[in-house]
Scaffold this active site. Structure first.
Site, PDB file in Angstrom:
ATOM      1  N   ASN A   9       0.852  -1.191   0.000  1.00 34.65           N
ATOM      2  CA  ASN A   9       0.000   0.000   0.000  1.00 34.65           C
ATOM      3  C   ASN A   9       0.888   1.241   0.000  1.00 34.65           C
ATOM      4  O   ASN A   9       1.519   1.555   1.008  1.00 34.65           O
ATOM      5  CB  ASN A   9      -0.887  -0.032   1.259  1.00 34.65           C
ATOM      6  N   LYS A  11       0.008   4.284  -0.162  1.00 37.95           N
ATOM      7  CA  LYS A  11      -0.666   5.452   0.425  1.00 37.95           C
ATOM      8  C   LYS A  11      -0.493   6.668  -0.508  1.00 37.95           C
ATOM      9  O   LYS A  11      -0.466   6.493  -1.715  1.00 37.95           O
ATOM     10  CB  LYS A  11      -0.135   5.723   1.831  1.00 37.95           C
ATOM     11  N   HIS A  95      -9.401   0.681   5.175  1.00 43.81           N
ATOM     12  CA  HIS A  95      -8.100   0.916   5.820  1.00 43.81           C
ATOM     13  C   HIS A  95      -8.331   1.819   7.031  1.00 43.81           C
ATOM     14  O   HIS A  95      -9.178   2.722   6.996  1.00 43.81           O
ATOM     15  CB  HIS A  95      -7.129   1.561   4.821  1.00 43.81           C
ATOM     16  N   GLU A  97      -6.823   4.279   8.117  1.00 40.49           N
ATOM     17  CA  GLU A  97      -6.708   5.719   7.840  1.00 40.49           C
ATOM     18  C   GLU A  97      -7.998   6.252   7.231  1.00 40.49           C
ATOM     19  O   GLU A  97      -8.394   7.391   7.493  1.00 40.49           O
ATOM     20  CB  GLU A  97      -5.485   5.975   6.935  1.00 40.49           C
ATOM     21  N   GLU A 167      -4.986  -5.374  10.718  1.00 40.89           N
ATOM     22  CA  GLU A 167      -4.006  -4.309  10.895  1.00 40.89           C
ATOM     23  C   GLU A 167      -4.269  -3.602  12.226  1.00 40.89           C
ATOM     24  O   GLU A 167      -5.117  -2.707  12.294  1.00 40.89           O
ATOM     25  CB  GLU A 167      -4.122  -3.294   9.761  1.00 40.89           C
ATOM     26  N   GLY A 173       2.587   2.145  10.670  1.00 39.54           N
ATOM     27  CA  GLY A 173       3.478   3.289  10.484  1.00 39.54           C
ATOM     28  C   GLY A 173       4.185   3.722  11.757  1.00 39.54           C
ATOM     29  O   GLY A 173       4.781   4.801  11.802  1.00 39.54           O
ATOM     30  N   SER A 212       3.749  -2.305  10.195  1.00 37.64           N
ATOM     31  CA  SER A 212       5.209  -2.277  10.312  1.00 37.64           C
ATOM     32  C   SER A 212       5.874  -3.599   9.922  1.00 37.64           C
ATOM     33  O   SER A 212       6.848  -4.016  10.554  1.00 37.64           O
ATOM     34  CB  SER A 212       5.620  -1.829  11.721  1.00 37.64           C
TER      35      SER A 212
HETATM   36  C1  PEP Z   1      -0.618   0.036   6.038  1.00 43.51           C
HETATM   37  O1  PEP Z   1      -0.689   1.174   5.668  1.00 43.51           O
HETATM   38  O2  PEP Z   1      -1.527  -0.745   5.712  1.00 43.51           O
HETATM   39  C2  PEP Z   1       0.526  -0.395   6.842  1.00 43.51           C
HETATM   40  C3  PEP Z   1       0.505  -1.586   7.350  1.00 43.51           C
HETATM   41  O3  PEP Z   1       1.545   0.502   7.001  1.00 43.51           O
HETATM   42  P1  PEP Z   1       3.009   0.209   7.640  1.00 43.51           P
HETATM   43  O4  PEP Z   1       3.515  -1.078   7.029  1.00 43.51           O
HETATM   44  O5  PEP Z   1       3.842   1.378   7.274  1.00 43.51           O
HETATM   45  O6  PEP Z   1       2.819   0.056   9.118  1.00 43.51           O
END
Ligand code: PEP
Length: 249
Positions: A9, A11, A95, A97, A167, A173, A212
């Site tokens: 992803n 973003k 997601h 976000e 997630e 992040g 992460s």
């Molecule tokens: C994500 O945006 O779905 C995500 C898992 O981000 P990150 O790997 O940076 O934590």
């Protein structure tokens, strides 16, 4: 046997030039064969370029979001039919976000999930709890509500054409990865929740871990019995790192 999926992803990152470099590294890195499906999720304006660069390779692509509505007077929105014009295989829905920053409720996410399936695009349904919810002991209630909204609207069989990504919001992040055991516990909960409706669908369902994921922790996460790959944010912007993650399957 579930075939793992590693999804990147991007973003709201990238440029025409940077995605050309990134995809050149990824396609070269996977050219000798991979044991997982893999896909990238660029911002909307780059879908055409991504399609051009990835056609004929093993790497698929999709969108980070989609409207639940048919085309019409919805300024700033993108319809499933538009994603089909660019041959998107997948679309991410729900997601964290989108849920937190753009107020997408589980009911809206369920409608997006339904719209994607209707168009023949595989939704990747994101679910997960905040740190507050985990520490407050309501993690399972929160995740169950996010799943149930989709099951109620679409029925359990819909998950045969879908992927789930667990997630934990506190791991996205932040550099704080859930331990393999913490992630496995929630993945088993999700699969168990699906199994209360249909054990066969639950056994077939691909459940990705996101939060992460890096080259250095992917293998131990993917080794857990209910983790079927990853949804990767930051590390997906580095071609070598993303290839390392794909190859950790
Ligand atoms: C994500 O945006 O779905 C995500 C898992 O981000 P990150 O790997 O940076 O934590």
């Amino acid at each position: 046997m579930r075939r793992p999926l590693v999804a990147g992803n991007w973003k709201m990152n990238g440029s025409l030039q940077s995605i050309q470099e990134l995809l050149a590294t990824i396609t070269a890195g996977v050219a000798d064969g991979i044991k997982a499906d893999c896909a990238v999720f660029p911002p909307f304006p780059y879908l055409g370029e991504v399609e051009r660069l990835l056609s004929g390779t093993v790497v698929r692509w999709g969108a980070q979001n989609v409207s639940q509505r048919a085309p019409g007077a919805f300024t700033g929105e993108v319809a499933t039919a538009m994603l089909l014009d660019f041959h998107c295989t997948y679309v991410i829905v729900g997601h964290s976000e989108r849920r937190a920053l753009y107020g997408e409720s589980s009911a809206i996410v369920a409608e997006k999930f339904a719209a994607a399936r209707k168009a023949g695009i595989i939704p990747i349904l994101c679910v997960g709890e905040t740190l507050e919810e985990r520490e407050g002991g309501v993690m399972e209630t929160v995740i169950a509500e996010q799943l149930d909204a989709v099951i109620e609207l679409e029925g359990i069989k819909a998950f045969d054409d879908a992927v789930i990504a667990y997630e934990p919001v506190w791991a996205i992040g932040t550099g704080k990865t859930a331990t393999p055991e913490q992630a496995q516990e929630v993945h088993a909960f999700i699969r168990g929740r699906l199994a209360t409706h249909d054990a066969d669908v639950a056994a077939r369902e691909r459940i990705l871990y996101g939060g992460s994921v890096k080259g250095s922790n992917a293998a131990e996460l993917f080794a857990m019995p209910d983790i079927d790959g990853g949804l990767v944010g930051g590390a997906a912007l580095n071609g070598q790192e993303f290839v390392t993650i794909i190859k950790a399957v």
